[in-house]
Design an enzyme around this catalytic site. Structure first.
Site, PDB file in Angstrom:
ATOM      1  N   HIS A 311       0.856  -1.182   0.000  1.00  0.00           N
ATOM      2  CA  HIS A 311       0.000   0.000   0.000  1.00  0.00           C
ATOM      3  C   HIS A 311       0.887   1.225   0.000  1.00  0.00           C
ATOM      4  O   HIS A 311       1.940   1.228   0.629  1.00  0.00           O
ATOM      5  CB  HIS A 311      -0.919   0.003   1.229  1.00  0.00           C
ATOM      6  N   ASP A 369      -7.968  -5.608   0.142  1.00  0.00           N
ATOM      7  CA  ASP A 369      -8.406  -6.367  -1.035  1.00  0.00           C
ATOM      8  C   ASP A 369      -8.004  -7.823  -0.990  1.00  0.00           C
ATOM      9  O   ASP A 369      -8.546  -8.639  -1.732  1.00  0.00           O
ATOM     10  CB  ASP A 369      -7.843  -5.729  -2.305  1.00  0.00           C
TER      11      ASP A 369
HETATM   12  N1  CMC Z   1       4.046  -7.454  -4.901  1.00  0.00           N
HETATM   13  C1  CMC Z   1       5.372  -7.467  -5.055  1.00  0.00           C
HETATM   14  N2  CMC Z   1       6.186  -6.415  -4.868  1.00  0.00           N
HETATM   15  C2  CMC Z   1       5.609  -5.276  -4.496  1.00  0.00           C
HETATM   16  C3  CMC Z   1       4.214  -5.174  -4.301  1.00  0.00           C
HETATM   17  C4  CMC Z   1       3.411  -6.320  -4.509  1.00  0.00           C
HETATM   18  N3  CMC Z   1       2.102  -6.283  -4.343  1.00  0.00           N
HETATM   19  N4  CMC Z   1       3.908  -3.919  -3.921  1.00  0.00           N
HETATM   20  C5  CMC Z   1       5.063  -3.244  -3.882  1.00  0.00           C
HETATM   21  N5  CMC Z   1       6.098  -4.065  -4.231  1.00  0.00           N
HETATM   22  C6  CMC Z   1       7.524  -3.742  -4.241  1.00  0.00           C
HETATM   23  C7  CMC Z   1       7.877  -2.849  -5.423  1.00  0.00           C
HETATM   24  O1  CMC Z   1       8.244  -3.620  -6.550  1.00  0.00           O
HETATM   25  C8  CMC Z   1       9.030  -2.065  -4.855  1.00  0.00           C
HETATM   26  O2  CMC Z   1      10.171  -2.905  -4.849  1.00  0.00           O
HETATM   27  P1  CMC Z   1      11.651  -2.266  -5.078  1.00  0.00           P
HETATM   28  O3  CMC Z   1      11.870  -1.332  -3.932  1.00  0.00           O
HETATM   29  O4  CMC Z   1      12.552  -3.439  -5.070  1.00  0.00           O
HETATM   30  O5  CMC Z   1      11.599  -1.562  -6.413  1.00  0.00           O
HETATM   31  C9  CMC Z   1       8.644  -1.858  -3.381  1.00  0.00           C
HETATM   32  O6  CMC Z   1       7.794  -2.960  -3.073  1.00  0.00           O
HETATM   33  C10 CMC Z   1       7.932  -0.550  -3.115  1.00  0.00           C
HETATM   34  O7  CMC Z   1       6.758  -0.529  -3.917  1.00  0.00           O
HETATM   35  P2  CMC Z   1       6.207   0.738  -4.699  1.00  0.00           P
HETATM   36  O8  CMC Z   1       5.689   0.288  -6.036  1.00  0.00           O
HETATM   37  O9  CMC Z   1       7.188   1.858  -4.640  1.00  0.00           O
HETATM   38  O10 CMC Z   1       5.000   1.125  -3.772  1.00  0.00           O
HETATM   39  P3  CMC Z   1       3.832   2.068  -4.172  1.00  0.00           P
HETATM   40  O11 CMC Z   1       3.488   2.823  -2.947  1.00  0.00           O
HETATM   41  O12 CMC Z   1       4.142   2.886  -5.373  1.00  0.00           O
HETATM   42  O13 CMC Z   1       2.692   1.038  -4.599  1.00  0.00           O
HETATM   43  C11 CMC Z   1       0.750  -0.284  -4.584  1.00  0.00           C
HETATM   44  C12 CMC Z   1       1.602   0.724  -3.802  1.00  0.00           C
HETATM   45  C13 CMC Z   1      -0.551  -0.517  -3.814  1.00  0.00           C
HETATM   46  C14 CMC Z   1       0.397   0.311  -5.971  1.00  0.00           C
HETATM   47  C15 CMC Z   1       1.542  -1.596  -4.743  1.00  0.00           C
HETATM   48  O14 CMC Z   1       1.900  -2.097  -3.494  1.00  0.00           O
HETATM   49  C16 CMC Z   1       0.757  -2.646  -5.532  1.00  0.00           C
HETATM   50  O15 CMC Z   1       0.736  -2.579  -6.775  1.00  0.00           O
HETATM   51  N6  CMC Z   1       0.106  -3.617  -4.825  1.00  0.00           N
HETATM   52  C17 CMC Z   1      -0.693  -4.615  -5.495  1.00  0.00           C
HETATM   53  C18 CMC Z   1      -2.005  -4.024  -5.913  1.00  0.00           C
HETATM   54  C19 CMC Z   1      -2.927  -3.823  -4.737  1.00  0.00           C
HETATM   55  O16 CMC Z   1      -3.129  -4.716  -3.911  1.00  0.00           O
HETATM   56  N7  CMC Z   1      -3.534  -2.624  -4.702  1.00  0.00           N
HETATM   57  C20 CMC Z   1      -4.560  -2.313  -3.699  1.00  0.00           C
HETATM   58  C21 CMC Z   1      -4.166  -1.205  -2.818  1.00  0.00           C
HETATM   59  S1  CMC Z   1      -5.243  -1.119  -1.405  1.00  0.00           S
HETATM   60  C22 CMC Z   1      -6.737  -0.602  -2.038  1.00  0.00           C
HETATM   61  C23 CMC Z   1      -6.851   0.862  -2.107  1.00  0.00           C
HETATM   62  O17 CMC Z   1      -6.706   1.530  -1.048  1.00  0.00           O
HETATM   63  O18 CMC Z   1      -7.132   1.347  -3.232  1.00  0.00           O
END
Ligand code: CMC
Length: 434
Positions: A311, A369
């Site tokens: 998240h 989710d």
């Molecule tokens: N699976 C694997 N790796 C992950 C995931 C995941 N679900 N989420 C983040 N990472 C990794 C990402 O690759 C990065 O790794 P590195 O530092 O090695 O490059 C690190 O963790 C930090 O992630 P980020 O992409 O910078 O984090 P973000 O804040 O931009 O993304 C997110 C947040 C929710 C988009 C992401 O965690 C994600 O895509 N999760 C899966 C989709 C999901 O479950 N979304 C629902 C969110 S909750 C509902 C809502 O409130 O809308």
């Protein structure tokens, strides 16, 4: 906004004069540095793609402490709102008005919402224009936007009464539209709302009853749906809420703004994640395949993510995920599905991921989710409608945030700037010189 005596001084190494900027304190949470005069004073913009460090507004609705895993609606912890017996409409009243209703206020609010549940009869023709296999989110973007063409009497955003009426209409009609989208997709007749049922029971009724046999509302399942709605009702300045605010900042009507929010929510990184999480579990198929799946998730080139994990704000267990997990147990027990293979798979996957260094070091925890898809599936809601249920729940949050924005004297049309990296000015060459 409360002014503060504290100031930040920004100095530059390129010879530009330094500039002092006020710092404001919130009631809780990080302070903000007011950079509004930065461009005028220095000719420089700030650069913050994804708004990682930018507060785009001030708000008193919802507060999240991502490190603690805390979510407050108007100061009240989500656990208390979800567990103390209050229903979704009570949370709606709270989000919209700032305080919990007393018994009389609650009754009046419930009556008002209940009296607005029907949609204009003409709306059915909008539905009939869609293919039966259309994604419900596309149907909802269209039909919610179309509401603006029916309710001209509540579109003056500068009139507080109009805003109030539109808010009630949106909250009251969303369940009807979501249920209509479902009924249309399966070729069954639309079911009119029943005003003797609660908000959530009425939704279940419109979804699952048909003219051929009586439908008995199951109170455990209704409570589960109500909890899903409470947990998803608002979540601070997330992508869809910011979309609603941005759309609304131009003076667009609330139906158009909420349609914009629904469009944004559709994306798999936001509201589409519950659908994606369930599809992921189905694809993994068995506990034996978890290890291979986790390997893929860790491989940056695979493009595979553990859906329902991670998240932007929570760097701890999402408090909503804990409550949804509890509801998951209740619903599966009620339906005699304790041995549901997908639930068992989800539990095993969660356990492995929570112990794995990759997830631990990145502070990746289950979000709401991860479990909401399993609960919705058990309630009989088809996967393609999961994000529609999220939209139904979030409508109150979007509306509350939109109303707050319209009444904010500091509100301006949202107009971000850019760091331009394209070609400077050049002349259009003749065709034979290209
Ligand atoms: N699976 C694997 N790796 C992950 C995931 C995941 N679900 N989420 C983040 N990472 C990794 C990402 O690759 C990065 O790794 P590195 O530092 O090695 O490059 C690190 O963790 C930090 O992630 P980020 O992409 O910078 O984090 P973000 O804040 O931009 O993304 C997110 C947040 C929710 C988009 C992401 O965690 C994600 O895509 N999760 C899966 C989709 C999901 O479950 N979304 C629902 C969110 S909750 C509902 C809502 O409130 O809308």
């Amino acid at each position: 906004m409360t002014n503060s005596e504290t100031k930040a001084t920004l100095s530059f190494s390129d010879g530009s004069p330094s500039i002092e900027m006020p710092i404001y304190k919130g009631s809780i949470g990080p302070d903000v540095i007011d950079i509004r005069k930065l461009y005028g004073a220095t000719g420089k913009f700030t650069y913050d793609p994804g708004f990682m460090s930018t507060a785009a507004c001030n708000s008193s609705i919802t507060y999240i402490d991502g490190d603690k895993g805390e979510l407050l609606y108007r100061g009240y912890p989500i656990e208390q709102l979800a567990q103390n017996g209050g229903d979704f409409l009570e949370s709606c009243y709270l989000l919209l008005n700032g305080e919990l209703p007393n018994a009389e206020q609650k009754q009046k609010f419930v009556d008002t919402v209940t009296k607005h549940t029907m949609v204009h009869e003409q709306m059915q023709f909008f539905f009939r224009g869609f293919r039966r296999d259309a994604h419900p989110m596309s149907v909802l973007v269209g039909t919610v936007g179309a509401l603006a063409s029916f309710y001209h009497d509540s579109l003056d955003i500068n009139d507080a009464h109009h805003r109030e009426v539109s808010a009630i209409r949106l909250i009251a009609k969303m369940p009807t539209l979501v249920a209509m989208a479902y009924k249309y997709s399966i070729g069954q007749p639309f079911v009119y709302p029943r005003n003797d049922l609660s908000y959530s029971a009425n939704f279940m009724y419109m979804m699952f009853s048909n003219p051929c046999e009586p439908y008995k509302v199951n109170e455990v399942l209704v409570r589960a749906l109500d909890r899903i709605l409470i947990l998803h009702a608002d979540h601070e300045q997330n992508a869809s809420t910011s979309t609603v605010r941005l759309a609304g900042s131009s003076g667009a009507n609330p139906f158009a703004c909420i349609a914009a929010g629904i469009a944004c929510l559709w994306g798999p990184a936001h509201g589409g994640a519950n659908e994606a999480a369930l599809s992921m579990l189905e694809e993994i198929g068995s506990v034996d395949n978890i290890a291979h799946f986790i390997e893929q998730v860790k491989d940056k080139n695979s493009g595979v993510k553990l859906m329902g994990f991670g998240h932007r704000v929570y760097k701890n267990y999402d408090p909503r995920a804990k409550l949804m997990r509890e509801t998951c147990y209740e619903v599966l027990n009620e339906l005699g599905l304790q041995d549901d293979p997908l639930f068992k798979l989800a539990m095993a996957l969660e356990k492995i991921a929570l112990e794995d260094e990759y997830f631990v070091s990145r502070k990746l925890y289950p979000n709401v989710d991860f479990y909401s898809g399993i609960v919705q599936r058990a309630l009989g809601i088809p996967t393609a409608l999961f994000t529609g249920i999220f939209a139904l729940a979030r409508t109150v949050g979007w509306v509350a945030q939109w109303k707050e924005m319209i009444s904010d004297p500091e509100q301006k049309i949202g107009r971000p700037r850019q760091l331009f990296v394209g070609s400077p000015q050049r002349d259009v060459p003749d065709m034979d010189k290209r």
